[in-house]
Design a protein around this motif. Sequence first.
Motif, PDB file in Angstrom:
ATOM      1  N   GLN A   1       0.932  -1.158   0.083  1.00  0.00           N
ATOM      2  CA  GLN A   1      -0.056  -0.109   0.102  1.00  0.00           C
ATOM      3  C   GLN A   1       0.826   1.179   0.009  1.00  0.00           C
ATOM      4  OE1 GLN A   1      -2.196  -0.789   3.657  1.00  0.00           O
ATOM      5  NE2 GLN A   1      -3.599  -1.864   2.735  1.00  0.00           N
TER       6      GLN A   1
ATOM      7  N   GLU B   1      -0.302  -1.340  -7.593  1.00  0.00           N
ATOM      8  CA  GLU B   1      -0.432  -2.333  -8.587  1.00  0.00           C
ATOM      9  C   GLU B   1       0.991  -2.459  -9.213  1.00  0.00           C
ATOM     10  OE1 GLU B   1      -3.217  -3.938 -12.332  1.00  0.00           O
ATOM     11  OE2 GLU B   1      -3.588  -2.205 -11.224  1.00  0.00           O
ATOM     12  N   GLY B   2       1.524  -3.319  -9.559  1.00  0.00           N
ATOM     13  CA  GLY B   2       2.767  -3.571 -10.243  1.00  0.00           C
ATOM     14  C   GLY B   2       3.859  -3.394  -9.593  1.00  0.00           C
TER      15      GLY B   2
ATOM     16  N   SER C   1       2.572  -7.596  -7.438  1.00  0.00           N
ATOM     17  CA  SER C   1       1.231  -7.443  -6.863  1.00  0.00           C
ATOM     18  C   SER C   1       0.260  -7.071  -7.748  1.00  0.00           C
ATOM     19  CB  SER C   1       1.414  -6.200  -6.008  1.00  0.00           C
ATOM     20  OG  SER C   1       1.640  -5.029  -6.605  1.00  0.00           O
ATOM     21  N   ASP C   2      -0.892  -7.552  -7.301  1.00  0.00           N
ATOM     22  CA  ASP C   2      -2.204  -7.377  -8.392  1.00  0.00           C
ATOM     23  C   ASP C   2      -2.925  -6.070  -8.055  1.00  0.00           C
ATOM     24  OD1 ASP C   2      -3.653  -7.645  -6.103  1.00  0.00           O
ATOM     25  OD2 ASP C   2      -4.258  -9.709  -6.303  1.00  0.00           O
ATOM     26  N   GLY C   3      -4.030  -5.921  -8.778  1.00  0.00           N
ATOM     27  CA  GLY C   3      -4.683  -4.466  -8.885  1.00  0.00           C
ATOM     28  C   GLY C   3      -5.326  -4.168  -7.088  1.00  0.00           C
ATOM     29  N   SER C   4      -5.522  -5.172  -6.489  1.00  0.00           N
ATOM     30  CA  SER C   4      -5.570  -4.892  -5.019  1.00  0.00           C
ATOM     31  C   SER C   4      -4.484  -4.677  -4.084  1.00  0.00           C
ATOM     32  CB  SER C   4      -6.536  -5.936  -4.373  1.00  0.00           C
ATOM     33  OG  SER C   4      -5.867  -7.144  -4.549  1.00  0.00           O
ATOM     34  N   GLY C   5      -3.127  -4.898  -4.547  1.00  0.00           N
ATOM     35  CA  GLY C   5      -1.909  -4.673  -3.705  1.00  0.00           C
ATOM     36  C   GLY C   5      -1.512  -5.976  -3.223  1.00  0.00           C
TER      37      GLY C   5
ATOM     38  N   HIS D   1      -3.673   3.091   0.191  1.00  0.00           N
ATOM     39  CA  HIS D   1      -4.063   2.491  -1.294  1.00  0.00           C
ATOM     40  C   HIS D   1      -3.427   1.461  -1.769  1.00  0.00           C
ATOM     41  CE1 HIS D   1      -6.536   6.422  -0.945  1.00  0.00           C
ATOM     42  NE2 HIS D   1      -7.321   5.795  -1.498  1.00  0.00           N
TER      43      HIS D   1
END
Length: 106
Positions: A4, A12-13, A25-29, A9
């Motif tokens: 985060q 991602e990436g 990490s994916d879109g949700s971290g 927040h």
Amino acid sequence: MTLQDSTGHPVEGAKAKLRVDQDISDGSGHISGSVDLGSCHSDITFRHTEYSLGYKNIWDTDLIYGVWRLEIPNTGNLDLGIGGNNVEYVVLGHLCDQKLVSSNPS
């Protein structure tokens, strides 16, 4: 692990690396995976005190320190790091064994 930013927040990436294992990490971290740390044989024992539920507990802990690092490298335009100081890596310890030496009302 969840990555985060300083406002909470998800990022991602971002890349996280524990020794030689790496995931993105994916879109949700979120990053997940497993690492086999093998057997643990330690020459370091430290004694520490914990107060819990009205008891003073004294523990002896055997550990290996500084063998593994968790890295969050700064990549591209992402200003990444770990913790409030935004450092690139932290050194981890591996708790091999814990023994309760004593437990008395405090």
